[in-house]
Scaffold this motif. Structure first.
Motif, PDB file in Angstrom:
ATOM      1  N   ARG A 180       0.823  -1.204   0.000  1.00 58.67           N
ATOM      2  CA  ARG A 180       0.000   0.000   0.000  1.00 58.67           C
ATOM      3  C   ARG A 180       0.862   1.262   0.000  1.00 58.67           C
ATOM      4  NH1 ARG A 180      -5.223  -1.980   0.827  1.00 58.67           N
ATOM      5  NH2 ARG A 180      -5.323  -3.914   2.008  1.00 58.67           N
ATOM      6  N   GLU A 181       0.174   2.397  -0.065  1.00 52.37           N
ATOM      7  CA  GLU A 181       0.844   3.705  -0.076  1.00 52.37           C
ATOM      8  C   GLU A 181       0.098   4.630   0.870  1.00 52.37           C
ATOM      9  OE1 GLU A 181       3.052   7.049  -0.716  1.00 52.37           O
ATOM     10  OE2 GLU A 181       3.576   4.984  -1.186  1.00 52.37           O
ATOM     11  N   PRO A 182       0.738   5.172   1.927  1.00 52.90           N
ATOM     12  CA  PRO A 182       2.124   4.917   2.323  1.00 52.90           C
ATOM     13  C   PRO A 182       2.333   3.452   2.704  1.00 52.90           C
ATOM     14  CG  PRO A 182       1.201   6.821   3.482  1.00 52.90           C
ATOM     15  CD  PRO A 182       0.069   6.126   2.813  1.00 52.90           C
ATOM     16  N   LEU A 183       3.579   3.006   2.579  1.00 53.26           N
ATOM     17  CA  LEU A 183       3.901   1.607   2.834  1.00 53.26           C
ATOM     18  C   LEU A 183       3.487   1.219   4.255  1.00 53.26           C
ATOM     19  CD1 LEU A 183       5.345  -0.710   1.234  1.00 53.26           C
ATOM     20  CD2 LEU A 183       7.301  -0.265   2.714  1.00 53.26           C
ATOM     21  N   SER A 184       2.801   0.084   4.379  1.00 53.73           N
ATOM     22  CA  SER A 184       2.192  -0.302   5.643  1.00 53.73           C
ATOM     23  C   SER A 184       2.319  -1.800   5.876  1.00 53.73           C
ATOM     24  CB  SER A 184       0.693   0.060   5.641  1.00 53.73           C
ATOM     25  OG  SER A 184       0.484   1.400   5.285  1.00 53.73           O
ATOM     26  N   TYR A 185       2.186  -2.167   7.141  1.00 58.34           N
ATOM     27  CA  TYR A 185       2.108  -3.574   7.515  1.00 58.34           C
ATOM     28  C   TYR A 185       0.767  -4.133   7.058  1.00 58.34           C
ATOM     29  CZ  TYR A 185       1.274  -7.579  10.594  1.00 58.34           C
ATOM     30  OH  TYR A 185       0.974  -8.815  11.096  1.00 58.34           O
ATOM     31  N   VAL A 186       0.796  -5.240   6.306  1.00 59.41           N
ATOM     32  CA  VAL A 186      -0.451  -5.863   5.852  1.00 59.41           C
ATOM     33  C   VAL A 186      -0.509  -7.343   6.230  1.00 59.41           C
ATOM     34  CG1 VAL A 186      -0.839  -4.227   3.972  1.00 59.41           C
ATOM     35  CG2 VAL A 186       0.497  -6.295   3.542  1.00 59.41           C
ATOM     36  N   ILE A 197       2.739 -11.542  17.921  1.00 58.94           N
ATOM     37  CA  ILE A 197       3.598 -10.394  18.250  1.00 58.94           C
ATOM     38  C   ILE A 197       3.193  -9.184  17.426  1.00 58.94           C
ATOM     39  CG2 ILE A 197       5.963  -9.505  18.124  1.00 58.94           C
ATOM     40  CD1 ILE A 197       6.890 -12.419  18.713  1.00 58.94           C
ATOM     41  N   TYR A 198       2.970  -9.383  16.120  1.00 59.56           N
ATOM     42  CA  TYR A 198       2.629  -8.241  15.270  1.00 59.56           C
ATOM     43  C   TYR A 198       1.206  -7.737  15.501  1.00 59.56           C
ATOM     44  CZ  TYR A 198       7.069  -8.137  12.899  1.00 59.56           C
ATOM     45  OH  TYR A 198       8.403  -7.982  12.626  1.00 59.56           O
ATOM     46  N   ARG A 199       0.327  -8.574  16.008  1.00 57.27           N
ATOM     47  CA  ARG A 199      -0.996  -8.059  16.399  1.00 57.27           C
ATOM     48  C   ARG A 199      -0.846  -7.028  17.516  1.00 57.27           C
ATOM     49  NH1 ARG A 199      -2.800 -13.673  15.924  1.00 57.27           N
ATOM     50  NH2 ARG A 199      -4.001 -13.865  13.988  1.00 57.27           N
ATOM     51  N   ILE A 200       0.051  -7.312  18.457  1.00 63.28           N
ATOM     52  CA  ILE A 200       0.289  -6.357  19.543  1.00 63.28           C
ATOM     53  C   ILE A 200       0.941  -5.083  19.007  1.00 63.28           C
ATOM     54  CG2 ILE A 200       1.577  -5.975  21.687  1.00 63.28           C
ATOM     55  CD1 ILE A 200       1.261  -9.025  22.208  1.00 63.28           C
ATOM     56  N   LEU A 201       1.898  -5.246  18.102  1.00 64.80           N
ATOM     57  CA  LEU A 201       2.612  -4.074  17.567  1.00 64.80           C
ATOM     58  C   LEU A 201       1.727  -3.202  16.693  1.00 64.80           C
ATOM     59  CD1 LEU A 201       6.218  -5.272  16.584  1.00 64.80           C
ATOM     60  CD2 LEU A 201       5.650  -3.191  17.838  1.00 64.80           C
ATOM     61  N   TYR A 202       0.850  -3.841  15.888  1.00 67.74           N
ATOM     62  CA  TYR A 202       0.181  -3.096  14.835  1.00 67.74           C
ATOM     63  C   TYR A 202      -1.340  -2.988  14.956  1.00 67.74           C
ATOM     64  CZ  TYR A 202       4.323  -2.521  11.898  1.00 67.74           C
ATOM     65  OH  TYR A 202       5.539  -2.127  11.395  1.00 67.74           O
ATOM     66  N   GLN A 203      -1.963  -3.829  15.772  1.00 68.98           N
ATOM     67  CA  GLN A 203      -3.422  -3.875  15.725  1.00 68.98           C
ATOM     68  C   GLN A 203      -4.098  -3.576  17.059  1.00 68.98           C
ATOM     69  OE1 GLN A 203      -3.129  -7.863  13.703  1.00 68.98           O
ATOM     70  NE2 GLN A 203      -4.729  -6.992  12.395  1.00 68.98           N
ATOM     71  N   LYS A 204      -3.341  -3.163  18.069  1.00 71.03           N
ATOM     72  CA  LYS A 204      -3.919  -2.918  19.390  1.00 71.03           C
ATOM     73  C   LYS A 204      -3.863  -1.443  19.797  1.00 71.03           C
ATOM     74  CE  LYS A 204      -4.714  -7.313  20.260  1.00 71.03           C
ATOM     75  NZ  LYS A 204      -6.084  -7.854  20.389  1.00 71.03           N
ATOM     76  N   ASN A 205      -3.473  -0.586  18.866  1.00 71.68           N
ATOM     77  CA  ASN A 205      -3.426   0.861  19.107  1.00 71.68           C
ATOM     78  C   ASN A 205      -2.441   1.287  20.193  1.00 71.68           C
ATOM     79  OD1 ASN A 205      -5.423   1.514  17.144  1.00 71.68           O
ATOM     80  ND2 ASN A 205      -7.003   0.836  18.590  1.00 71.68           N
TER      81      ASN A 205
END
Length: 261
Positions: free
Chosen positions: A182-188, A211-219
């Motif tokens: 995506r743009e801007p480049l994002s974790y998908v 681990i990445y759910r905690i980093l990216y999806q928990k605000n």
């Protein structure tokens, strides 16, 4: 090697069983390992260190001086590991005083028209698709895949086993084991296909996902997320690699995807 239509400087060190095709130029202070094939119309300039069983296709330019106005002619190198393939018209510049070398690892595939600038360090088993462009001072881990037309900003880092989708503009660091798009480049998501191919177990893949759910999806912000990961997740090499990459990121890691972009 006995090719009268190629020019090889007497100071170049060429191992046995190296094939050099016509109209190729090899400068002084070059070393090429056994079993390497150099196609026609390749230019290999001073400071090149090329490993064993490499394949370098027509039009490639290896170890040209950096495209950096700060470069003062210091003696630096461009190093290519064993079993690496460099396709047509790839350009790899040698280093500057910063790292003194540009380095490509073993068993890599660098596809046509890619550019790897001065002081880049690229790991093993990487695949850079056509027209991948790396600015200076970039660090790329092992087993990284860049899809076509990827452009990476100077001083960025790409973690091990990451996948960057085609046409991406990489302005921030890309952590290990992830897919970036995506743009801007994002974790998908994580690079589950690549991880399965390389023997990661379903349990290990789920651990990385958690681990990445905690980093990216928990605000959480990055500092909060890392504290929670350390407190709640069992210490493993993969967990610690993600934590260290995030903490040591000089440019900051890319953000999570939001539909608000």
């Amino acid at each position: 090697m006995n090719q009268p239509l190629a020019y090889v400087h007497p100071g170049a060190k060429i191992a046995k069983n190296v094939v050099i095709e016509p109209f190729t130029t090899i400068h002084n202070n070059v070393e090429i390992g056994e079993g390497t094939w150099i196609g026609s119309n390749v230019t290999i300039m001073e400071g090149a260190r090329i490993g064993k069983n490499c394949n370098i296709f027509p039009g490639a330019v290896i170890s040209a001086p950096p495209q950096d106005l700060k470069y003062q002619g210091e003696e630096t190198t461009a190093e290519i590991g064993d079993n690496t393939t460099i396709r047509e018209c790839v350009t790899i510049n040698r280093g500057t005083v910063d790292r003194m070398k540009t380095k490509i690892g073993k068993n890599c595939l660098i596809m046509a028209y890619s550019h790897i600038a001065h002081d880049c360090i690229v790991g093993d088993f990487c695949i850079f698709s056509n027209n991948s462009n790396l600015a200076g001072h970039i660090t790329v881990g092992d087993y990284v895949v860049l899809a076509g037309l990827t452009a990476i900003h100077q001083f960025c880092s790409i973690g091990n086993h990451a996948f960057v989708t085609g046409g991406s503009l990489v302005r921030k660091d890309v952590p290990p084991f992830v897919k970036a798009a995506r743009e801007p480049l994002s974790y998908v998501g994580i690079n589950s296909v690549g991880l399965r191919r390389r023997g990661f177990t379903p349990e290990k893949i789920r651990e990385i996902q958690d681990i990445y759910r905690i980093l990216y999806q928990k605000n959480y912000n990055n500092s909060q997320a890392i504290e929670i990961v350390e407190a709640e997740m069992e210490a493993t090499p993969e967990r610690d690699e993600i934590i260290m990459f995030t903490r040591n990121s000089s440019r900051g890691i890319m953000k999570g995807y939001s539909g608000n972009y």
